[in-house]
Design an enzyme around this catalytic site. Structure first.
Site, PDB file in Angstrom:
ATOM      1  N   GLY A  18      -6.978  16.176 -25.153  1.00 30.78           N
ATOM      2  CA  GLY A  18      -6.309  17.149 -26.009  1.00 30.78           C
ATOM      3  C   GLY A  18      -7.062  18.437 -26.256  1.00 30.78           C
ATOM      4  O   GLY A  18      -6.576  19.536 -25.966  1.00 30.78           O
ATOM      5  N   ASP A  60      -0.090  20.148 -25.441  1.00 35.25           N
ATOM      6  CA  ASP A  60      -1.374  20.830 -25.589  1.00 35.25           C
ATOM      7  C   ASP A  60      -1.224  22.327 -25.346  1.00 35.25           C
ATOM      8  O   ASP A  60      -1.876  23.144 -26.011  1.00 35.25           O
ATOM      9  CB  ASP A  60      -2.399  20.246 -24.619  1.00 35.25           C
ATOM     10  CG  ASP A  60      -2.711  18.793 -24.890  1.00 35.25           C
ATOM     11  OD1 ASP A  60      -2.645  18.381 -26.067  1.00 35.25           O
ATOM     12  OD2 ASP A  60      -3.015  18.058 -23.930  1.00 35.25           O
ATOM     13  N   LYS A 116       0.844  -1.171   0.000  1.00 37.45           N
ATOM     14  CA  LYS A 116       0.000   0.000   0.000  1.00 37.45           C
ATOM     15  C   LYS A 116       0.893   1.238   0.000  1.00 37.45           C
ATOM     16  O   LYS A 116       1.804   1.338   0.817  1.00 37.45           O
ATOM     17  CB  LYS A 116      -0.900   0.024   1.235  1.00 37.45           C
ATOM     18  CG  LYS A 116      -2.044  -0.964   1.201  1.00 37.45           C
ATOM     19  CD  LYS A 116      -2.925  -0.793   2.424  1.00 37.45           C
ATOM     20  CE  LYS A 116      -4.099  -1.760   2.392  1.00 37.45           C
ATOM     21  NZ  LYS A 116      -4.974  -1.599   3.588  1.00 37.45           N
TER      22      LYS A 116
END
Length: 328
Positions: free
Chosen positions: A53, A269, A40
């Site tokens: 995008g 982007d 964990k």
């Protein structure tokens, strides 16, 4: 008050911008001391952002003082969260409802090493009525003139020529079509004819069936794509090596500003959003390209899935040292 050097924050009117995201993702980002198997891992604070995008391009356009309309598909509980995040971010758009749930993507920063792990889940399968509804929405919102940015991977079920169909609608309306994708979807869009594409060096080589192993070969391949008439501009982002912009008349190249990189998610982007906004403002390719390179670096400075801030873009733009003659 004088406008900042990059001009991206000046409240200028600009040509309309429409973005299209057929495969959005609810971006989940967090951090952990060390990534180890079978244990964990207690994570740090979690950040949620609307990704994909086209939507990222819309977020960048807004961050830099512009406006756009975003068309995207959403479904299920994650889709509802996605819409709420977009509204909170001030993004105006049209959501096309689908039956399946919007996908998620995960970014985990390993604080002990600075490494970043990115997990991108497969998008929901679009049924034919759903992707046709997306095309219908794009047709309804397509501006006469201006720009449409179709960006991101295609989800399962969407036809390979989805972006080509958008390019066809754009041509009928006199709108410049910008495409940022890869593989068959990019090839189909180029066969239809578009204004601008943003392939990587590898994707450019695959498109033309050539091996690109150096900068001269890359420039020649991009020029061939432009000369073929399949697009007017090729924008190539090269990571820490900067970027190149190829038109029929010239090829520009710029190194990326040196910054402390925290996350490269969304840098491409940001580059595209800044480039399209500046072109929509009537700036020339060289000035638009310079701002785009700065926007990519300004995004890399930020953690997780944050996107560039106007003040950082302005600062990098003002400090950028241009080559004596930026034409290769």
């Amino acid at each position: 008050m004088a406008a900042p050097a990059s001009g991206v924050r000046h409240p200028l009117h600009h040509d309309p911008i429409l973005t299209v995201t057929p495969n959005p993702a609810l971006d989940v980002s967090t951090s952990v001391a060390q990534v180890v198997p079978e244990h964990k891992m207690r994570c740090g604070p979690t950040e949620l952002d609307p990704g994909g995008g086209g939507v990222n391009v819309s977020r960048v356009v807004r961050n830099l003082g512009g406006r756009s309309t975003a068309v995207y598909v959403v479904g299920g509980p994650t889709g509802q969260a996605y819409r709420e995040l977009l509204e909170r971010a001030g993004i105006v758009g049209r959501a096309v409802r689908i039956r399946a749930s919007t996908r998620e993507s995960f970014t985990v920063d390993e604080t002990s090493t600075g490494a970043q792990f990115r997990f991108v889940l497969q998008g929901p399968t679009l049924r034919e009525p759903e992707w046709r509804a997306l095309l219908s929405a794009v047709g309804d919102d397509m501006p006469s003139g201006g720009y449409v940015v179709a960006s991101g991977s295609l989800p399962p079920g969407a036809p390979e020529d989805l972006y080509a169909r958008i390019a066809r609608i754009a041509r009928e309306r006199g709108t410049r079509c910008v495409v940022d994708t890869s593989g068959p979807a990019l090839r189909a869009a180029l066969d239809e004819g578009v204004f601008l594409v943003k392939p990587s060096r590898r994707e450019l080589g695959e498109l033309l069936g050539v091996h690109i192993d150096d900068d001269p070969a890359m420039r020649d391949a991009a020029r061939e794509l432009v000369r073929s008439g399949r697009c007017e501009i090729v924008a190539l982002t090269l990571g820490e090596r900067g970027a190149a912009l190829v038109t029929r008349d010239r090829t520009l190249a710029l190194d990326s500003p040196r910054v402390a990189v925290r996350s490269t998610v969304g840098a491409g982007d940001a580059f595209l959003g800044a480039l399209v906004l500046r072109l929509a403002q009537g700036r020339g390719p060289a000035a638009a390209f310079r701002t785009a390179v700065c926007a990519g670096s300004a995004t890399a400075m930020l953690p997780a899935t944050d996107l560039c801030r106007a003040e950082d873009v302005d600062r990098l733009y003002a400090a950028m040292v241009l080559p004596p003659e930026p034409v290769l």
